[in-house]
Design an enzyme around this catalytic site. Structure first.
Site, PDB file in Angstrom:
ATOM      1  N   HIS A 384       0.837  -1.210   0.000  1.00  0.00           N
ATOM      2  CA  HIS A 384       0.000   0.000   0.000  1.00  0.00           C
ATOM      3  C   HIS A 384       0.870   1.258   0.000  1.00  0.00           C
ATOM      4  O   HIS A 384       0.648   2.184  -0.792  1.00  0.00           O
ATOM      5  CB  HIS A 384      -0.905  -0.033   1.232  1.00  0.00           C
ATOM      6  CG  HIS A 384      -1.830   1.138   1.345  1.00  0.00           C
ATOM      7  ND1 HIS A 384      -3.151   1.083   0.969  1.00  0.00           N
ATOM      8  CD2 HIS A 384      -1.630   2.403   1.795  1.00  0.00           C
ATOM      9  CE1 HIS A 384      -3.726   2.252   1.190  1.00  0.00           C
ATOM     10  NE2 HIS A 384      -2.822   3.077   1.695  1.00  0.00           N
ATOM     11  N   GLU A 385       1.878   1.304   0.883  1.00  0.00           N
ATOM     12  CA  GLU A 385       2.728   2.499   0.970  1.00  0.00           C
ATOM     13  C   GLU A 385       3.573   2.678  -0.290  1.00  0.00           C
ATOM     14  O   GLU A 385       3.757   3.800  -0.771  1.00  0.00           O
ATOM     15  CB  GLU A 385       3.617   2.421   2.212  1.00  0.00           C
ATOM     16  CG  GLU A 385       2.868   2.317   3.532  1.00  0.00           C
ATOM     17  CD  GLU A 385       1.853   3.419   3.720  1.00  0.00           C
ATOM     18  OE1 GLU A 385       2.064   4.536   3.201  1.00  0.00           O
ATOM     19  OE2 GLU A 385       0.825   3.170   4.381  1.00  0.00           O
ATOM     20  N   HIS A 388       1.592   4.317  -2.884  1.00  0.00           N
ATOM     21  CA  HIS A 388       1.607   5.780  -2.767  1.00  0.00           C
ATOM     22  C   HIS A 388       2.845   6.353  -3.453  1.00  0.00           C
ATOM     23  O   HIS A 388       2.754   7.336  -4.197  1.00  0.00           O
ATOM     24  CB  HIS A 388       1.596   6.197  -1.296  1.00  0.00           C
ATOM     25  CG  HIS A 388       0.253   6.108  -0.644  1.00  0.00           C
ATOM     26  ND1 HIS A 388      -0.912   6.490  -1.279  1.00  0.00           N
ATOM     27  CD2 HIS A 388      -0.120   5.682   0.593  1.00  0.00           C
ATOM     28  CE1 HIS A 388      -1.937   6.311  -0.459  1.00  0.00           C
ATOM     29  NE2 HIS A 388      -1.484   5.814   0.680  1.00  0.00           N
ATOM     30  N   HIS A 394      -5.502   7.176  -2.456  1.00  0.00           N
ATOM     31  CA  HIS A 394      -6.477   6.170  -2.049  1.00  0.00           C
ATOM     32  C   HIS A 394      -7.582   6.043  -3.099  1.00  0.00           C
ATOM     33  O   HIS A 394      -7.949   7.014  -3.752  1.00  0.00           O
ATOM     34  CB  HIS A 394      -7.094   6.535  -0.697  1.00  0.00           C
ATOM     35  CG  HIS A 394      -6.146   6.372   0.444  1.00  0.00           C
ATOM     36  ND1 HIS A 394      -6.089   7.246   1.499  1.00  0.00           N
ATOM     37  CD2 HIS A 394      -5.194   5.441   0.687  1.00  0.00           C
ATOM     38  CE1 HIS A 394      -5.162   6.853   2.348  1.00  0.00           C
ATOM     39  NE2 HIS A 394      -4.602   5.762   1.878  1.00  0.00           N
TER      40      HIS A 394
END
Length: 749
Positions: A384-385, A388, A394
């Protein structure tokens, strides 16, 4: 009479099974099974695979049965995760580190299966992907530390993991205000020279060169990582081998996700570790270590990582074992194709606060509200990070958040990796990127991967690891310090080979001397630990053999546990033929005992008492043994702090605790009981209150103005200052003529 007896026996048998097959490991893992395969046999196979010359001996075979099926693992050493410039540093030193304990493989005969992990001291730790989902294997003592176990490892399925809100309040990596501050800060970067517009330099090269560059870019699909671990991460996992294994597991997990995703024609995106920095416990007091302080907030922790220059890397991450506020497990700068700084390939530059920073960074922690999260959770957090960093915010909108859909078919598939809130982890979409994320990431990859991505390939000579086709590896000419091995700057056919007449190289292991000979059988190669004796070289290999275990029931972990089969896994109670129990508040125990080690006689819960109690004074000589800070207490409802007080875990925060305290039914019951028992005191308090109010009214009424003209004016309050008016001149009234004169005069006129 027979039927009730049979039912009781069946219930007792089921309860006995529950100890191994139904008890959770912690609040995140609902179900597990134990593994007890022969660790000595696997260690020997691992050593043979490291020395293997033939193709068949290079494979490591591991067979075991769990969760109702047979696992026949066929694994081989994995060197694909480490770049040709891979380095491991600790305490300002470059280590001759061997990653031969990292393996990748599959289940024999099962198409589409995949396994990755490490073998340390004869135990496999990692994950296994099967047709029925992913299984995770970890050391048992990482979760169960209070009793003798018939197994050394635990295995659990991904469906049995309870996911925390892994991205903080409202499901985000941090709350909206943090993201907004980060976004504004990213806009303040000052570009330097030609670095500001690299596309102009590419355009000036002409169409022919541009076509060649695009051809080359088709293979530039590997993001090189710099990963640091702080002293708390090292303290939790204990050894460099275990830390490297955790890093390898995380990188392999995200590598699998990104390689199988088509980013609008950009395929096979992979990751390689270029450099690792391990801050050990000895670095906790090093003034040059930016992560040495124990209490650092998540934003500051990311900032400390960003203040270092990471121009040589695609991304730079720090792994830690800290319990950040609001349960945040990760934070990273969001990339963009243009207009702001941050994300992959970002170079160090000056920002509005006058500091130079690298915003190609992120951080990951493995702790959440006082408990350590399972690897599956931190793997998804890492993916997830990094998402980014690759440019994806998101997910939002009906197209990319099917889990919010009213259509049951779409809702059943769940949300994607970049969804803002926590996912269950077992849905079809939970390990995939949405179309929104793919569009955003594709734009950033098109724009930025030319700046730092490299061609993928196998690690080569010079990374300090002895790999396939190498006899030794002491690094490049400026790193190689031994006289046994040709460095990586030598010609092909010579580099990473032993020099003529040399028996071994220190790069192969600690049992090789600087004079290129095997150490004698009596020389130490590993310090002893609480439960294992020191390692002694065997005289015919450069590797350090496995250490012999110390006798069972040897005290360890500051005399709070005992050694079992070389592992600090048993409770100190077992040393005296007792069982460890929990001094829970529900048992009427003193709150001070909640963080004591408590023991009881076997099968007698009523005898549960603190080690410092009179009941066990003979066994423990009146000595009170306390749990380690961070240990679960009060029947897993809290954890012990450094002051040995049991702190309840409450994810709702202080407002929820205040609400529970005010509206607790028990509070009102206690008040009612007190009133009944002390009715006379309540009566006296009522009379006193009435008299107090009457006196107050009587005293204050004489000072209160009234509109009734018949009442006297209010008296001034004591101590009231009166305002003095300035003296006014006395005005004489005008003289008037006597009435007679006036009348007479008037009449004359």
């Amino acid at each position: 009479m027979v039927l009730p007896t049979v039912l009781i026996l069946l219930l007792s048998w089921a309860a006995g099974l529950g100890g191994q097959y139904g008890n959770p490991l912690n609040k995140y893992i609902r179900h597990y099974e134990g593994l007890s395969y022969n660790v000595d046999s696997l260690h020997q196979k691992h050593q043979r695979a490291k020395r293997a010359v033939s193709h068949e001996d290079q494979f490591l075979l591991l067979d075991f049965h769990a969760h109702g099926r047979q696992f026949n693992l066929r694994m081989k050493r994995d060197t694909s995760l480490f770049s040709d410039e891979f380095k491991v540093e600790t305490s300002n030193k470059v280590l001759d580190y061997d990653t031969s304990h990292i393996y990748t493989g599959h289940i024999y005969g099962e198409e589409g299966s995949f396994s990755h992990g490490s073998v340390i001291d004869g135990r496999f730790e990692g994950f296994i992907k099967t047709r029925g989902g992913t299984f995770y294997i970890e050391p048992a003592e990482r979760y169960i530390k209070d009793r003798i176990l018939p197994f050394h490892s635990v295995i659990y399925h991904e469906d049995d993991i309870n996911y925390p809100h892994k991205y903080g309040p409202q499901g985000g990596c941090a709350d909206h205000s943090v993201f907004e501050r980060m976004r504004k800060y990213q806009m303040t970067g000052v570009e330097e020279g030609a670095r500001a517009h690299p596309e102009k330099h590419a355009a000036s090269s002409g169409p022919e060169l541009l076509r060649k560059k695009r051809t080359t870019l088709a293979e530039r699909n590997t993001c090189q990582l710099y990963i640091q671990t702080d002293h708390l991460f090292f303290k939790y996992y204990g050894t460099r081998e275990a830390v490297i294994a955790q890093i390898s597991s995380h990188v392999k997990a995200i590598d699998t996700i990104y390689q199988t995703t088509d980013f609008s024609g950009i395929r096979n995106i992979s990751f390689m570790v270029k450099r690792i920095r391990i801050n050990t416990t000895s670095d906790e007091k090093d003034p040059t270590n930016p992560f040495r302080f124990p209490n650092i907030g998540v934003e500051k922790f990311l900032e400390l990582n960003s203040e270092q220059n990471h121009d040589d890397y695609c991304l730079a991450y720090v792994f830690t074992d800290r319990d950040f506020d609001d349960g945040v497990l990760g934070l990273a700068w969001v990339g963009a194709p243009s207009g702001s700084s941050g994300g992959i390939c970002e170079k160090s530059k000056l920002y509005s606060d006058g500091k130079k920073k690298s915003l190609n960074t992120g951080i990951i922690t493995v702790q959440n509200y006082g408990s350590h999260v399972p690897p599956k959770v931190s793997h998804i957090t890492f993916a997830h990070e990094v998402g980014h960093n690759f440019g994806s915010p998101h997910d939002s909108g009906t197209e990319c958040t099917p889990g919010e859909s009213k259509n049951l078919g779409q809702k059943e598939n769940g949300n994607y990796i970049m969804y803002a809130r926590a996912t269950s982890g077992d849905k079809l979409n939970n390990n995939k990127f949405s179309l929104c994320s793919i569009r955003n990431i594709s734009q950033v990859l098109e724009k930025k991967r030319n700046n730092c991505f490299v061609e993928s390939g196998q690690p080569i000579c010079g990374n300090g690891m002895v790999e396939q086709g190498e006899e030794c590896d002491c690094g490049y000419s400026d790193q190689c310090k031994d006289d046994c091995c040709f460095d990586a700057n030598q010609p092909e056919g010579k580099k990473c080979k032993l020099k003529p007449g040399k028996q071994c190289s220190p790069s192969q292991g600690p049992c090789c001397t600087a004079q290129c000979a095997f150490k004698s059988k009596s020389e130490k190669c590993r310090d002893d630990s609480d439960c294992a004796k020191e390692g002694i070289c065997n005289g015919f290999t450069a590797l350090c053999p496995a250490s012999d275990p110390k006798p069972n029931f040897t005290d360890c972990n500051r005399h709070t546990q005992v050694c079992i089969n070389g592992q600090c896994a048993g409770s100190i109670c077992e040393k005296y033929d007792l069982e460890e129990c929990t001094c829970a508040s529900s048992d009427g125990k003193d709150d001070k005992e909640l963080c004591h080690v408590c023991c009881m006689k076997k099968m007698a819960p009523s005898t549960c008492a603190s080690t410092g109690s009179l009941q066990w004074s003979k066994q423990f000589s009146g000595r009170t043994i306390t749990l380690q800070p961070g240990s679960p207490c009060n029947d897993f409802r809290g954890y012990c702090d450094v002051f040995m007080r049991c702190r309840l875990v409450d994810a709702d925060g202080p407002l929820a605790r205040l609400k529970k305290a005010i509206f607790s039914p028990q509070l009102y019951e206690n008040i009612a009981e007190w009133i009944v028992a002390h009715w006379w005191a309540v009566l006296l308090m009522g009379i006193a209150l009435i008299m107090l109010m009457a006196g107050f009214i009587k005293i204050c009424s004489v000072h209160t103005p009234s509109s009734n003209p018949k009442l006297p004016p209010p008296k001034p309050l004591p101590g009231t200052l009166k305002r003095r008016r300035p003296p006014q001149p006395i005005q004489q009234p005008p003289r008037q003529r006597p009435r007679e004169s006036y009348q007479m005069g008037h009449m004359r006129r």
